[in-house]
Scaffold this motif. Structure first.
Motif, mmCIF file in Angstrom:
data_model
loop_
_atom_site.group_PDB
_atom_site.id
_atom_site.type_symbol
_atom_site.label_atom_id
_atom_site.label_comp_id
_atom_site.label_asym_id
_atom_site.label_seq_id
_atom_site.Cartn_x
_atom_site.Cartn_y
_atom_site.Cartn_z
ATOM 1 N N THR A 300 59.075 45.904 42.881
ATOM 2 C CA THR A 300 59.065 47.367 42.947
ATOM 3 C C THR A 300 58.431 47.915 41.694
ATOM 4 O O THR A 300 58.806 47.538 40.586
ATOM 5 N N THR A 359 55.635 47.759 46.842
ATOM 6 C CA THR A 359 56.484 48.953 46.902
ATOM 7 C C THR A 359 56.409 49.697 45.585
ATOM 8 O O THR A 359 56.511 49.076 44.515
ATOM 9 N N PRO A 368 61.064 55.148 48.164
ATOM 10 C CA PRO A 368 59.769 54.580 47.795
ATOM 11 C C PRO A 368 58.623 55.420 48.327
ATOM 12 O O PRO A 368 58.753 56.143 49.315
#
Length: 823
Positions: A300, A359, A368
């Motif tokens: 992420t 992401t 997100p």
């Protein structure tokens, strides 16, 4: 004692092993024999010798009984065992050289993983072969020079001449133990490596345990009172906290975890348990200036931007775009609107991926960003450019330039000394009718030009390839300015990149350039490459107008061309003219051509009189020169150079020269050449001797009564027909084998075929000459001229020596013959 003695045994000695190690193996086996004799209490010398021969084996017995003076009869005062051992020592002991053994001793050194005791044992064994006056002193010297431990060398030098070999061994063993203990102190886990046990889990253990707790009933909620398809199941409308699907509880989830999963549900699930670690995803992490970013599945990325920041102008794939520098994100993000503008302007991109597995999370947000796709393109800011990856964000508001690309493009600096975070490039305005003053520092002296040099290439040099021309320019320039360069370190600047490698130390160029490199070995130089746009060196040569040199035309006289290009290179034209004026045979041919008076000595020339002519005193037959008698031997030797063989030598002669019977003389030259004879074809076999199989008499050692019965007419007919068939088969076989009658006579010199060739370069025949003693069909008896050995060979294994020969028994006879020839 007898049963105990039977248990003692000794392996037999291998006499046929490797010849280089037979001496060492004999010493080890002899030592084992002495131990056996001592353990067996054998004291008498006769029994010792018997034990030696018994345990040595048949091969050792064969060697012993064939050594003169080894098998002596036992007498008083003589030890037969010691005599046998001394004779066998002299037989098996290698011929040693004290100089060579000492050289081998000086080459011994301790290996990194070798113990010191083994190193000393090797030194002692080799020192015994060197016959040193002081063995221990030489061993200490070798240990000091070739030992692996530097601490031991220091101690030996510190103690000085009082050191002894026993003390050196003690100090070395102590140092080895101390070093080993120090390593264990540094790596305490290393000593327990062999004690570690790795636990192994079975994949079937978990399934086996689950089988004990199987509940028959609903597979969604685990209730044993209803089935899984019951509409009243409480888990029908519930969402699984593991996979995010509806219809079951997490405890009874059977969905396999996939690589790509929804981050929103996973984030919500982790937040409920309170195990979300924000420290692993710090936003303002500084220190990564690498241009390469590795994306792992499930990672992420957090992005943010500050309002009212200044945007920079950049070019993405050839399209002008404004972007904001974001030092908190490593990736480049553009909005969906910007992506549409880039497509309308035909942006140049590659490696487009829809829905990439990456992401991005906005700062302070749990939702997100939605990624439409990604692509790779070249981004350019000012004079710098970089290939980067861009991600298209759905409903995005700003275009963000990531930290990695910003640092690579030079528009972002992070650190204590960073003074510039943004750079705005503007086009420099054009000046017209404006005088500009350029400040020049006159205190800095300009480069001083000492001399210029130029050279015109010859016709041969113009046919060189471009690399050879560039290399020739360097060599000529260095040698031309030798007075300025010799003895100094200088640089050779060239606009030809391959010369850096060609003139390097590990280059293997062609023979011509390699000779040029050798010519520059006396200079201390370095090849420096500088592109042609900054090293303008070809302007003068390209602007010059070189007049085409007129090619030298050959004379129109065709006969002059034949004489010039056809004559052998080993004989000059002047020699041919002078020898032709003095040669009686050519003078008789000249008289026959001009006056039609043909002498009997030149009757072979009369056949070709329509092809003969004279040009400047040289006799020609068509396009070939008729060589005078005095020069024919030199021409034959020149044509025989390289041992081409009879066919190739004739072809060489026929193309340029001629004289009567030149082919026969060429054959005699090749047949008389020893080198050509040793590699030529063997002599043809003799014809087969046919013998009828019909009612033939078997030749046997037993006596028999001759068949005295009269033969019938049918027997005679069958015998005649068989004889005709056999004769036809014999003639066919002789024709295929090219058989012929043997022409070898007693007294002829021959070479014997080499039946055991060591390698592919070995000669077909042995160069030693043999004399024919007797001939019987194809069976020839020959005698070696040097050793006198008599041998029988078939005619196909012999090669007759052609030409004149003689056997010299003494070297002085050869020298006397050479002196007579020279005088």
């Amino acid at each position: 004692v007898a049963p105990k003695m039977s248990l003692l045994s000794l392996e037999k000695f291998d006499c046929n092993g490797e010849s280089t190690s037979v001496g060492a193996r004999w010493e080890r086996w002899k030592r084992a024999l002495f131990i056996y004799l001592e353990a067996s209490n054998i004291d008498k010398d006769i029994k010792k010798r018997a034990s030696l021969l018994h345990f040595g084996g048949l091969d050792l017995q064969e060697v012993f009984y064939n050594i003169p003076g080894a098998n002596v009869e036992p007498t008083e005062g003589e030890d037969v065992f010691e005599i046998a051992i001394s004779k066998l020592d002299a037989y098996f002991a290698p011929k040693q050289s004290k100089v060579y053994e000492r050289h081998t001793f000086r080459l011994l050194k301790q290996e990194p993983d070798e113990k010191f005791e083994k190193f000393v044992v090797r030194l002692r064994k080799q020192a015994d072969k060197c016959q040193f006056a002081d063995r221990d002193e030489n061993i200490i010297d070798q240990i000091t020079e070739k030992c692996f431990l530097p601490e031991l060398r220091k101690k030996i030098l510190r103690i000085g001449d009082e050191i002894t070999l026993e003390r050196v061994i003690t100090e070395a063993n102590t140092l080895e133990v101390v070093n080993k203990q120090l390593e264990e102190f540094k790596n305490p886990l290393k000593s327990n490596e062999n004690q570690e046990v790795n636990r192994m889990d079975s994949k079937f253990k978990r399934d086996f345990d689950k089988s004990k707790n199987v509940r028959h009933g609903c597979g969604r909620c685990g209730n044993p009172r209803h089935a899984g398809n019951d509409e009243k199941c409480p888990a029908r409308d519930k969402e699984c906290l593991k996979c995010g699907l509806k219809g079951h509880f997490r405890q009874y989830c059977r969905t396999k975890r996939t690589v790509k999963r929804k981050v929103e549900r996973e984030y919500r699930h982790e937040q409920k348990k309170g195990r979300f670690d924000r420290e692993k995803n710090e936003v303002n992490e500084v220190g990564d200036s690498s241009n390469k970013t590795v994306h792992r599945e499930g990672d992420t990325e957090y992005v943010f931007h500050i309002d009212d920041d200044v945007e920079i102008n950049c070019t993405i794939g050839g399209v002008q775009t404004k972007m904001l520098i974001d030092s908190g994100c490593k990736q480049n993000l553009i909005t969906e609107k910007t992506w549409e503008i880039l497509k309308k302007n035909k942006v140049s991109v590659y490696n487009q991926l829809p829905n990439p597995n990456v992401t991005f999370m906005a700062y302070g947000s749990s939702t997100p960003l939605k990624i439409k796709g990604s692509f790779e393109a070249q981004i350019k800011v000012g004079l710098r450019s970089e290939n980067s990856t861009f991600y298209v964000v759905i409903d995005g508001t700003r275009n963000l330039l990531g930290k990695t690309s910003a640092i690579a493009l030079g528009v972002l600096k992070i650190g204590l000394n960073a003074e510039v975070n943004q750079v705005d490039f503007q086009i420099f305005p054009k000046f017209k009718d404006v005088l500009i003053h350029l400040p020049i520092d006159h205190s800095i002296p300009p480069p001083r030009i000492i001399a210029y040099g130029h050279k015109t290439l010859t016709d041969c040099e113009r046919r060189y390839c471009q690399t050879e021309k560039e290399a020739l320019a360097l060599v000529w320039a260095v040698e031309h300015f030798h007075i300025f360069l010799y003895g100094k370190r200088f640089e050779l600047i060239t606009d030809h990149k391959p010369l850096e490698v060609i003139f390097g130390p590990k280059s293997k160029p062609c023979a011509r350039i390699e000779r040029w490199v050798m010519r520059l070995q006396s200079y201390d130089y370095k090849i420096v490459y500088q592109p042609g746009k900054t090293n303008i060196a070809d302007s003068l040569s390209r602007l010059s107008k070189n007049a085409e040199k007129s090619r030298i035309k050959l004379e129109d006289n065709h006969i002059c061309q034949i004489v010039e290009f056809v004559r052998p290179r080993a004989v000059s034209l002047k020699e041919i003219i002078d020898s032709s004026m003095e040669d009686k045979e050519i003078l008789n041919v000249k008289e026959g051509l001009y006056r039609n008076i043909w002498n009997d000595d030149v009757k072979l020339y009369k056949i070709f009189q329509n092809e003969l002519c004279f040009h400047e005193g040289i006799l020609l037959r068509g396009m070939r020169i008729v060589v005078p008698s005095a020069l024919r031997k030199r021409v034959l030797d020149a044509a025989h150079e390289g041992h081409p063989g009879i066919v190739s030598m004739k072809a060489r002669l026929r193309t340029k020269v001629w004289w009567p019977r030149c082919d026969k003389e060429a054959e005699n030259i090749v047949k008389a050449c020893k080198g050509c004879t040793l590699v030529s074809a063997p002599c043809p076999p003799t014809p087969m001797k046919r013998q009828l199989f019909y009612k033939r008499k078997f030749r046997d050692k037993l006596p028999m009564v001759n068949d005295t019965m009269e033969r019938t007419a049918q027997d005679t007919e069958v015998k005649d027909r068989d004889q005709e068939r056999k004769q036809m088969g014999k003639e066919n076989g002789d024709r295929k084998r090219k058989a012929g009658e043997c022409d070898l006579m007693p007294g002829d010199k021959v070479y014997i075929k080499n039946m055991n060739k060591e390698n592919k370069l070995s000669l077909d025949y042995n160069p030693e000459t043999h004399t024919v003693e007797n001939t019987k069909g194809g069976d020839i008896t020959v005698r070696n001229d040097e050793t006198g050995q008599i041998r029988r060979r078939n005619v196909v294994h012999l090669k007759k020596v052609q030409g004149e020969w003689s056997v010299c028994q003494d070297r002085n006879e050869i020298n006397n013959e050479e002196i007579n020839v020279e005088t």
